[in-house]
Design an enzyme around this catalytic site. Structure first.
Site, PDB file in Angstrom:
ATOM      1  N   LYS A 123     -64.430   9.572  24.799  1.00  0.00           N
ATOM      2  CA  LYS A 123     -65.356   9.130  23.747  1.00  0.00           C
ATOM      3  C   LYS A 123     -65.740   7.689  24.068  1.00  0.00           C
ATOM      4  O   LYS A 123     -65.572   6.778  23.250  1.00  0.00           O
ATOM      5  CB  LYS A 123     -64.675   9.262  22.365  1.00  0.00           C
ATOM      6  CG  LYS A 123     -65.588   8.996  21.175  1.00  0.00           C
ATOM      7  CD  LYS A 123     -66.568  10.116  20.884  1.00  0.00           C
ATOM      8  CE  LYS A 123     -67.532   9.710  19.786  1.00  0.00           C
ATOM      9  NZ  LYS A 123     -68.549  10.750  19.480  1.00  0.00           N
TER      10      LYS A 123
ATOM     11  N   ASP B 205     -66.888  15.297  21.565  1.00  0.00           N
ATOM     12  CA  ASP B 205     -67.525  16.155  20.552  1.00  0.00           C
ATOM     13  C   ASP B 205     -68.436  17.193  21.205  1.00  0.00           C
ATOM     14  O   ASP B 205     -68.470  18.354  20.797  1.00  0.00           O
ATOM     15  CB  ASP B 205     -68.266  15.316  19.494  1.00  0.00           C
ATOM     16  CG  ASP B 205     -69.139  14.217  20.074  1.00  0.00           C
ATOM     17  OD1 ASP B 205     -69.086  13.998  21.299  1.00  0.00           O
ATOM     18  OD2 ASP B 205     -69.873  13.571  19.301  1.00  0.00           O
TER      19      ASP B 205
ATOM     20  N   TYR C 148     -50.502   8.774  20.295  1.00  0.00           N
ATOM     21  CA  TYR C 148     -49.145   9.289  20.141  1.00  0.00           C
ATOM     22  C   TYR C 148     -48.059   8.260  20.436  1.00  0.00           C
ATOM     23  O   TYR C 148     -46.871   8.570  20.322  1.00  0.00           O
ATOM     24  CB  TYR C 148     -48.952  10.526  21.029  1.00  0.00           C
ATOM     25  CG  TYR C 148     -49.509  11.784  20.416  1.00  0.00           C
ATOM     26  CD1 TYR C 148     -50.886  11.976  20.343  1.00  0.00           C
ATOM     27  CD2 TYR C 148     -48.678  12.776  19.917  1.00  0.00           C
ATOM     28  CE1 TYR C 148     -51.417  13.129  19.785  1.00  0.00           C
ATOM     29  CE2 TYR C 148     -49.198  13.928  19.356  1.00  0.00           C
ATOM     30  CZ  TYR C 148     -50.558  14.107  19.296  1.00  0.00           C
ATOM     31  OH  TYR C 148     -51.072  15.258  18.740  1.00  0.00           O
TER      32      TYR C 148
ATOM     33  N   ASP D  65     -54.797  17.476  22.369  1.00  0.00           N
ATOM     34  CA  ASP D  65     -54.131  18.224  21.299  1.00  0.00           C
ATOM     35  C   ASP D  65     -55.154  19.086  20.554  1.00  0.00           C
ATOM     36  O   ASP D  65     -54.964  20.290  20.374  1.00  0.00           O
ATOM     37  CB  ASP D  65     -53.462  17.242  20.334  1.00  0.00           C
ATOM     38  CG  ASP D  65     -52.819  17.949  19.161  1.00  0.00           C
ATOM     39  OD1 ASP D  65     -52.155  18.979  19.391  1.00  0.00           O
ATOM     40  OD2 ASP D  65     -52.999  17.493  18.017  1.00  0.00           O
TER      41      ASP D  65
ATOM     42  N   ASP E  84     -55.981  23.603  20.929  1.00  0.00           N
ATOM     43  CA  ASP E  84     -55.962  24.628  19.874  1.00  0.00           C
ATOM     44  C   ASP E  84     -57.310  25.341  19.813  1.00  0.00           C
ATOM     45  O   ASP E  84     -57.382  26.562  19.636  1.00  0.00           O
ATOM     46  CB  ASP E  84     -55.679  24.007  18.496  1.00  0.00           C
ATOM     47  CG  ASP E  84     -54.191  23.930  18.180  1.00  0.00           C
ATOM     48  OD1 ASP E  84     -53.402  23.702  19.118  1.00  0.00           O
ATOM     49  OD2 ASP E  84     -53.810  24.095  17.005  1.00  0.00           O
TER      50      ASP E  84
HETATM   51  C1  IPM Z   1     -48.701  20.328  20.114  1.00  0.00           C
HETATM   52  C2  IPM Z   1     -48.304  20.048  18.700  1.00  0.00           C
HETATM   53  C3  IPM Z   1     -47.604  18.702  18.628  1.00  0.00           C
HETATM   54  C4  IPM Z   1     -48.577  17.640  19.112  1.00  0.00           C
HETATM   55  C5  IPM Z   1     -47.061  18.360  17.231  1.00  0.00           C
HETATM   56  C6  IPM Z   1     -46.183  19.453  16.703  1.00  0.00           C
HETATM   57  C7  IPM Z   1     -46.376  17.033  17.206  1.00  0.00           C
HETATM   58  O1  IPM Z   1     -49.406  20.097  17.852  1.00  0.00           O
HETATM   59  O2  IPM Z   1     -47.813  20.483  20.960  1.00  0.00           O
HETATM   60  O3  IPM Z   1     -49.893  20.411  20.409  1.00  0.00           O
HETATM   61  O4  IPM Z   1     -49.345  17.093  18.317  1.00  0.00           O
HETATM   62  O5  IPM Z   1     -48.577  17.381  20.311  1.00  0.00           O
HETATM   63 MN    MN Z   2     -51.225  20.676  18.859  1.00  0.00          MN
END
Ligand code: IPM
Ligand code: MN
Length: 333
Positions: free
Chosen positions: A172, A205, A126, A229, A233
């Site tokens: 990793k 992984d 990032y 990140d 999710d």
């Molecule tokens: C998150 C989002 C952001 C990230 C994006 C929107 C830049 O996916 O907060 O997880 O990748 O950190």
């Molecule tokens: Mn995200």
């Protein structure tokens, strides 16, 4: 009377819809208590602002957040790289804390999941350092000992403060040993000064698979920016989706609290977005401000509404609107 200056960044899509509910719940909370007040300052950011003015994040936004006690951020669309990423880096909000737990009546893959992801929030891929040629591209993955130690320490301190027993560092190192090596050395060093907290390491992984097969084995996870990140999710999906996932971007001095979900253009304007991730983010903000009891009040109200299962948005199998869910939570407060 304690007064908190809160910056709000509603952004795009469902952002303004869910932000309204969080602000309103904080106002109800303040009214019911009487000894606390919130002063909100709205800061416009995002795609819609850029379309109108040519700029996604006006000058002064960072300063305004620096001067507030805390900030709430909802979501922006395509301009995330111009808004939330610079905010995280410029304000050095180095810890992205993402709790993932099963709430009542929320369709989840497994029972008993209660994981906290501590994602490094300022470097790694990032940093957005690299080159683009006509037919090739390079993104540098920058990992420093300083940032790795800082995030590892945060994860262990979090574990101690919250009565948690284990930290798993996710890496990793079998491939990316140049960078993950630095990260792991830092984690190991920090782990030594916390003998009361278990420490283990897991390759990313394998971790992704085990999160699905046996998420209950995890407690606190600490990892680098991109892995965090992706895994956050995935973890959110285990406990009912992004509508339930709050987060905090936390630094030494500032904190921005935001739902993990994005601006969800597909349902924007329909009034059916689940406001709970945003509301739980406001609860995390209060906890960070030291208002533990108020933070719990919000979470308890959310839990009561979920337990009744009468007022749920469509993502949770109900047919209630964003506003109806917020009103139900307000009533419990
Ligand atoms: C998150 C989002 C952001 C990230 C994006 C929107 C830049 O996916 O907060 O997880 O990748 O950190
Ligand atoms: Mn995200």
């Amino acid at each position: 009377m304690t007064k908190y200056k809160i910056a709000t960044l509603p952004g795009d899509g469902i952002g303004p819809e869910v932000m309204t509910t969080a602000v309103s719940i904080l106002e109800v909370l303040a009214e019911s208590r009487g000894d606390i007040a919130f002063e909100f300052t709205e800061l416009p950011v995002g795609d819609e602002l850029k379309a109108r003015t040519g700029i996604a994040m006006p000058q002064g936004t960072v300063e305004a957040i620096r001067e507030s006690d805390a900030a709430l951020f909802a979501a922006v669309g395509e301009t995330a790289k111009e808004v939330i990423l610079p905010l995280r880096q410029e304000l050095e909000l180095y810890a992205n804390v993402r709790p993932t737990k099963v709430y009542p009546n929320v369709p989840s893959l497994k029972e008993g999941v209660d994981i906290v992801m501590v994602r490094e929030n300022t470097e790694g891929l990032y940093k957005m350092v690299g080159h683009r040629g006509p037919d090739w591209g390079v993104n540098l993955r920058i990992i420093t000992r300083q940032a790795s130690e800082r995030i590892a320490r945060f994860a262990f301190e979090y574990a101690v403060r919250n009565g948690r027993s284990k930290v798993t560092s996710v890496h990793k190192n079998n491939v990316l040993d140049l960078t993950c090596g630095v990260f792991l050395e830092a984690c190991r060093g920090v782990a030594e000064s916390y003998p009361g907290i278990g420490y283990q390491e897991m390759i990313v992984d394998a971790c992704a698979m085990k999160l699905i097969l046996s998420p209950e084995q995890f407690d606190v996870l600490v990892t680098t920016n991109m892995f965090g990140d992706i895994l956050s999710d995935e973890a959110a999906a285990i406990v009912g989706g992004l509508g339930m996932a709050p987060s905090g971007n936390i630094g030494e001095k500032n904190g921005i609290f935001e739902p993990v979900h994005g601006s969800a253009p597909d349902i924007a304007g329909k009034g059916i977005a689940n406001p709970i991730a945003m509301i739980l983010s406001a609860s995390m903000m209060l906890e960070w401000l030291g208002e533990t009891e108020l933070s719990k009040t919000i979470e308890t109200a959310v839990i009561e509404v979920l337990e009744e299962a009468e007022t749920l948005t469509p993502d949770l199998g109900g047919s209630a609107t964003t506003e109806q869910v917020a009103a139900a939570i307000e009533k419990k407060i």
